[in-house]
Enzyme design. Structure first.
Site, short mmCIF file in Angstrom:
data_model
loop_
_atom_site.label_atom_id
_atom_site.label_comp_id
_atom_site.label_asym_id
_atom_site.label_seq_id
_atom_site.Cartn_x
_atom_site.Cartn_y
_atom_site.Cartn_z
N SER A 191 -6.97 14.84 10.69
CA SER A 191 -7.01 16.25 10.31
C SER A 191 -8.44 16.80 10.37
O SER A 191 -8.65 17.99 10.24
CB SER A 191 -6.44 16.42 8.90
OG SER A 191 -7.14 15.59 8.00
N VAL B 192 -7.80 2.05 7.51
CA VAL B 192 -8.13 0.78 6.85
C VAL B 192 -7.16 -0.34 7.26
O VAL B 192 -7.29 -1.46 6.79
CB VAL B 192 -8.15 0.97 5.31
CG1 VAL B 192 -9.33 1.85 4.92
CG2 VAL B 192 -6.86 1.58 4.77
N ASP B 193 -6.23 0.00 8.17
CA ASP B 193 -5.38 -1.06 8.72
C ASP B 193 -6.12 -1.72 9.90
O ASP B 193 -7.18 -1.25 10.31
CB ASP B 193 -4.02 -0.49 9.17
CG ASP B 193 -4.16 0.54 10.30
OD1 ASP B 193 -4.74 0.19 11.36
OD2 ASP B 193 -3.69 1.68 10.15
N GLY C 213 -5.15 11.86 16.04
CA GLY C 213 -4.45 11.75 14.75
C GLY C 213 -5.33 11.84 13.52
O GLY C 213 -5.18 11.04 12.60
N ARG D 150 -0.61 -1.43 -0.07
CA ARG D 150 -1.04 -0.92 1.25
C ARG D 150 -1.34 -2.10 2.19
O ARG D 150 -1.06 -2.08 3.37
CB ARG D 150 -2.29 -0.05 1.14
CG ARG D 150 -2.18 1.17 0.21
CD ARG D 150 -1.34 2.28 0.82
NE ARG D 150 0.09 2.00 0.84
CZ ARG D 150 0.89 2.03 -0.24
NH1 ARG D 150 0.43 2.33 -1.42
NH2 ARG D 150 2.17 1.75 -0.12
N TYR E 42 -3.67 -0.90 -3.62
CA TYR E 42 -4.19 -1.46 -2.36
C TYR E 42 -3.47 -2.75 -1.98
O TYR E 42 -3.34 -3.07 -0.79
CB TYR E 42 -5.71 -1.63 -2.40
CG TYR E 42 -6.40 -0.28 -2.33
CD1 TYR E 42 -6.54 0.37 -1.11
CD2 TYR E 42 -6.83 0.38 -3.47
CE1 TYR E 42 -7.11 1.63 -1.02
CE2 TYR E 42 -7.41 1.65 -3.40
CZ TYR E 42 -7.55 2.26 -2.18
OH TYR E 42 -8.09 3.51 -2.09
N HIS F 165 -14.29 3.66 7.10
CA HIS F 165 -13.89 3.72 5.69
C HIS F 165 -13.49 2.36 5.14
O HIS F 165 -12.81 2.29 4.12
CB HIS F 165 -12.75 4.73 5.52
CG HIS F 165 -13.17 6.15 5.78
ND1 HIS F 165 -12.29 7.16 6.09
CD2 HIS F 165 -14.40 6.71 5.77
CE1 HIS F 165 -12.97 8.30 6.27
NE2 HIS F 165 -14.24 8.05 6.10
P1 OAD Z 1 -4.81 12.91 7.51
O1 OAD Z 1 -3.57 12.51 6.79
O2 OAD Z 1 -5.72 13.88 6.87
O3 OAD Z 1 -4.42 13.50 8.92
C1 OAD Z 1 -3.49 12.87 9.74
C2 OAD Z 1 -3.46 13.56 11.07
O4 OAD Z 1 -2.56 12.85 11.89
C3 OAD Z 1 -3.01 15.02 11.03
O5 OAD Z 1 -3.86 15.80 11.85
C4 OAD Z 1 -1.59 14.95 11.62
O6 OAD Z 1 -1.26 16.13 12.36
C5 OAD Z 1 -1.74 13.78 12.57
N1 OAD Z 1 -0.49 13.09 12.91
C6 OAD Z 1 0.63 12.92 12.16
N2 OAD Z 1 1.54 12.19 12.85
C7 OAD Z 1 0.97 11.90 14.05
C8 OAD Z 1 1.41 11.17 15.21
N3 OAD Z 1 2.60 10.58 15.28
N4 OAD Z 1 0.55 11.09 16.25
C9 OAD Z 1 -0.67 11.67 16.22
N5 OAD Z 1 -1.12 12.36 15.15
C10 OAD Z 1 -0.31 12.47 14.09
O7 OAD Z 1 -5.57 11.55 7.86
P2 OAD Z 1 -7.09 11.34 8.30
O8 OAD Z 1 -7.59 12.48 9.07
O9 OAD Z 1 -7.14 9.98 8.90
O10 OAD Z 1 -10.24 8.32 3.65
O11 OAD Z 1 -7.79 11.29 6.90
C11 OAD Z 1 -9.16 11.06 6.83
C12 OAD Z 1 -9.52 10.27 5.60
O12 OAD Z 1 -9.02 10.90 4.42
C13 OAD Z 1 -8.91 8.89 5.53
O13 OAD Z 1 -9.65 7.93 6.23
C14 OAD Z 1 -8.91 8.59 4.08
C15 OAD Z 1 -8.40 9.90 3.59
O14 OAD Z 1 -8.56 10.18 2.30
C16 OAD Z 1 -10.50 7.27 2.87
O15 OAD Z 1 -9.66 6.44 2.55
C17 OAD Z 1 -11.92 7.20 2.44
#
Ligand code: OAD
Length: 230
Positions: A173, A89-90, A171, A57, A54, A105
């Site tokens: 998943s 978390v940024d 952005g 990060r 961290y 988060h």
């Molecule tokens: P993910 O890494 O699961 O998903 C990232 C998403 O961003 C995907 O749907 C990609 O298609 C999309 N993506 C990639 N590049 C992009 C761009 N330039 N513009 C727009 N979208 C883009 O990340 P999260 O969904 O944020 O939890 O993950 C959810 C949580 O899982 C996080 O908060 C974290 C993680 O483990 C904790 O830390 C508790």
């Protein structure tokens, strides 16, 4: 009266600022497994490594700059009441100019006591190490929600989502719960937008318009459209 726009963001909104997404690199997050660095078990097994992870990060996030998507969302506040709910978390939304940001988060800038969880400290971009303690002597840890931990902000987020006139998802998943469930609390009639180059997790969502694009492009386009509607 201004309409309320609620925006749910994930790692993708910061990708073009140079911050790695979670699921984009073969299940590894900056080379680490999520189990090792984002679970209470990982912390107990190797707190030194978790703190170091961290610290890195936090340094990366401090060096990164908000991108056009963060800035466009801030512009929306001219005409709408905007509430950002981020899984990130940024602090790029805040530095991009958004004034109402809820961190579901947690946030890298803050640490808390492991013995007195209400003692939370803002440390900016500084590092913490084993032996750094709160004023009562408890080891400090990142103020971040790890897998298997409760999400204290979720009830507030549900209340906010359920009052949205317009809901925007950018952005993410949509695989991590409870964050992924928020879209299901948004009123059925409310227009919903998704900006993500990869579409998923939105089966059965009503009134949905998809911008299958990167955040900088898709969000800028969407914000121009929404500002043109008032
Ligand atoms: P993910 O890494 O699961 O998903 C990232 C998403 O961003 C995907 O749907 C990609 O298609 C999309 N993506 C990639 N590049 C992009 C761009 N330039 N513009 C727009 N979208 C883009 O990340 P999260 O969904 O944020 O939890 O993950 C959810 C949580 O899982 C996080 O908060 C974290 C993680 O483990 C904790 O830390 C508790």
């Amino acid at each position: 009266m201004k309409k309320t726009i609620v925006v749910l963001t994930g790692a993708g909104v910061s990708a073009e600022s140079g911050i790695a997404t979670f699921r984009g690199s073969g299940g590894l997050w900056n080379g680490y497994s999520i189990e090792d660095v984002a679970t209470p078990q990982g912390w107990h097994a190797n707190p030194e490594m978790v703190l170091e992870f961290y610290n890195e990060r936090r340094k990366d996030a401090a060096k990164a700059e908000p991108n056009a998507a963060h800035r466009a969302l801030a512009k929306l506040e001219k005409a709408y009441d905007v509430q950002v709910i981020t899984q990130n978390v940024d602090d790029l939304h805040e530095r991009g100019g958004s004034t109402n940001v809820l961190h579901l988060h947690g946030i890298l800038r803050q640490v808390r006591s492991t013995t007195h969880p209400n003692l939370v400290y803002d440390i900016g971009d500084k590092a913490i190490k084993l032996g750094d303690t709160c004023e009562k002597g408890g080891q400090l840890r990142p103020h971040i929600v790890w897998f298997g931990e409760a999400v204290p902000m979720i009830e507030r987020a549900v209340r906010i989502a359920s009052k949205a006139d317009i809901f925007i998802v950018i952005g993410t998943s949509l695989v991590v719960y409870p964050a992924a469930s928020l879209i299901h609390y948004v009123p059925k009639f409310a227009p919903k937008y998704l900006v993500d180059p990869n579409i998923g997790g939105v089966d059965g969502v009503s009134n949905l318009t998809i911008f299958q694009k990167k955040a900088t492009e898709g969000v800028t386009e969407l914000v121009d459209k929404l500002l043109g509607e008032v």
